[in-house]
Write an enzyme that holds these catalytic residues in place. Structure first.
Site, PDB file in Angstrom:
ATOM      1  N   ASP A   1       1.129   3.680   0.539  1.00  0.00           N
ATOM      2  CA  ASP A   1       0.919   4.448   1.003  1.00  0.00           C
ATOM      3  C   ASP A   1       2.073   5.126   2.538  1.00  0.00           C
ATOM      4  O   ASP A   1       1.649   5.913   3.060  1.00  0.00           O
ATOM      5  CB  ASP A   1       0.948   6.059   0.712  1.00  0.00           C
ATOM      6  CG  ASP A   1       1.681   6.969   0.749  1.00  0.00           C
ATOM      7  OD1 ASP A   1       3.234   7.030   0.141  1.00  0.00           O
ATOM      8  OD2 ASP A   1       1.779   8.420   0.514  1.00  0.00           O
TER       9      ASP A   1
ATOM     10  N   ASP B   1      -4.928   9.017   6.102  1.00  0.00           N
ATOM     11  CA  ASP B   1      -4.873   8.403   5.099  1.00  0.00           C
ATOM     12  C   ASP B   1      -6.171   7.575   4.174  1.00  0.00           C
ATOM     13  O   ASP B   1      -5.483   7.113   3.140  1.00  0.00           O
ATOM     14  CB  ASP B   1      -3.660   9.420   4.220  1.00  0.00           C
ATOM     15  CG  ASP B   1      -3.570  10.557   4.077  1.00  0.00           C
ATOM     16  OD1 ASP B   1      -4.524  11.602   4.772  1.00  0.00           O
ATOM     17  OD2 ASP B   1      -1.948  10.887   3.786  1.00  0.00           O
TER      18      ASP B   1
END
Length: 293
Positions: free
Chosen positions: A119, A137
């Site tokens: 992502d 992340d």
């Protein structure tokens, strides 16, 4: 997927970022049975990553009521803010290349450890006030998308799809580092032209363009870049993973000739904040590895 809080480690007396998983995700039927164990495994893998271009994971908490990561608090801003603040919404070739090279440097370590980000987008890339790029992340995205594939098509849908690889959008598994390299190509195009490579009226049309449309040329958007950078970008945006560069190290090597020339003398001068060229203009000191007696 949740909230990020600025906190303080009361024992070590240092600032931290705490990312808590949203309560509605914790309530998903499959979460308790499989996702918590997967989250713990992924968090441990992310915590083992030790690289300057990856945000450090300090701790994790997995209980009946709380699921969170405790991470390094990065002083800086996200890449989308850097792009928006640039002249004409575009970064120069040396700046864009230096960001992409730093991303590849961090990704090379993650991919070697068997982790794919899945992502990468401007909001998941931080630029420190020193110019050092940090990827956010690792360890969360895969867990959440595996728990419920619909999560990849809700919330910030358009932002996610703008940088997603064809194989991710098609639901192919397993995904590997090549999917992240496609995202690097999307980010590089955005930095140089001020816009992602593909556009659509909605997620479905945008998804279709990622799957079928030819990679756009930089010149078509008025970007002046060396031909080799355009060729690399075209390879990164190839539809099939096997047609892309083999790994992040190869991409870094291809970008290296276009990095800003190191200028150690600038170390004693004041530089503008959020200048992603800085790590290349003022390279870190060489670490001597020798025996001590």
């Amino acid at each position: 997927m949740g909230h990020v809080w600025q906190g303080r480690d009361v024992y070590l007396e240092r600032p931290v970022a705490v990312k808590t998983i949203a309560a509605d995700l914790l309530a998903l039927p499959d979460w308790r049975h499989t996702a918590l164990a997967r989250f713990e495994r992924e968090a441990k893998a992310a915590a083992r990553l030790d690289h300057a271009n990856i945000t450090t994971v300090y701790d994790a908490a997995v209980t009946e009521d709380v699921c969170c990561l405790v991470m390094q608090l990065v002083d800086g801003t996200t890449l989308d803010n850097v792009i928006d603040g640039a002249d004409g919404g575009r970064l120069s070739v040396p700046m864009a290349v230096s960001v992409a090279a730093q991303l590849c440097s961090g990704l090379s370590a993650a991919h070697e450890a068997g982790l794919a980000h899945r992502d990468l987008k401007p909001q998941n890339v931080m630029v420190r006030t020193s110019g050092l790029v940090k990827i956010l992340d690792f360890g969360l995205v895969k867990v959440l998308s595996d728990t419920d594939p619909r999560l990849t098509m809700t919330g910030e849908t358009l932002g996610n799809v703008s940088y997603a690889s064809p194989e991710l959008l098609a639901g192919d598994e397993p995904l590997d580092g090549s999917s992240d390299l496609y995202a690097v190509g999307c980010l590089l195009h955005h930095m140089l032209t001020g816009r992602p490579p593909f556009h659509g009226e909605g997620p479905a049309e945008l998804l279709s363009r990622h799957l079928t449309a030819s990679p756009p040329r930089l010149a078509a958007h008025g970007a002046d870049a060396p031909g080799a950078v355009q060729d690399l970008l075209h390879a990164l945006l190839a539809k099939r993973p096997e047609d892309r560069p083999e790994n992040a190290v190869d991409v870094y090597a291809a970008l290296a000739p276009y990095l800003p020339a190191p200028e150690p003398a600038l170390a004693i001068r004041r530089m503008p904040p959020e200048d992603p060229r800085r790590p290349f203009l003022v390279p870190p000191a060489i670490i001597s590895v020798g025996s001590s007696r």
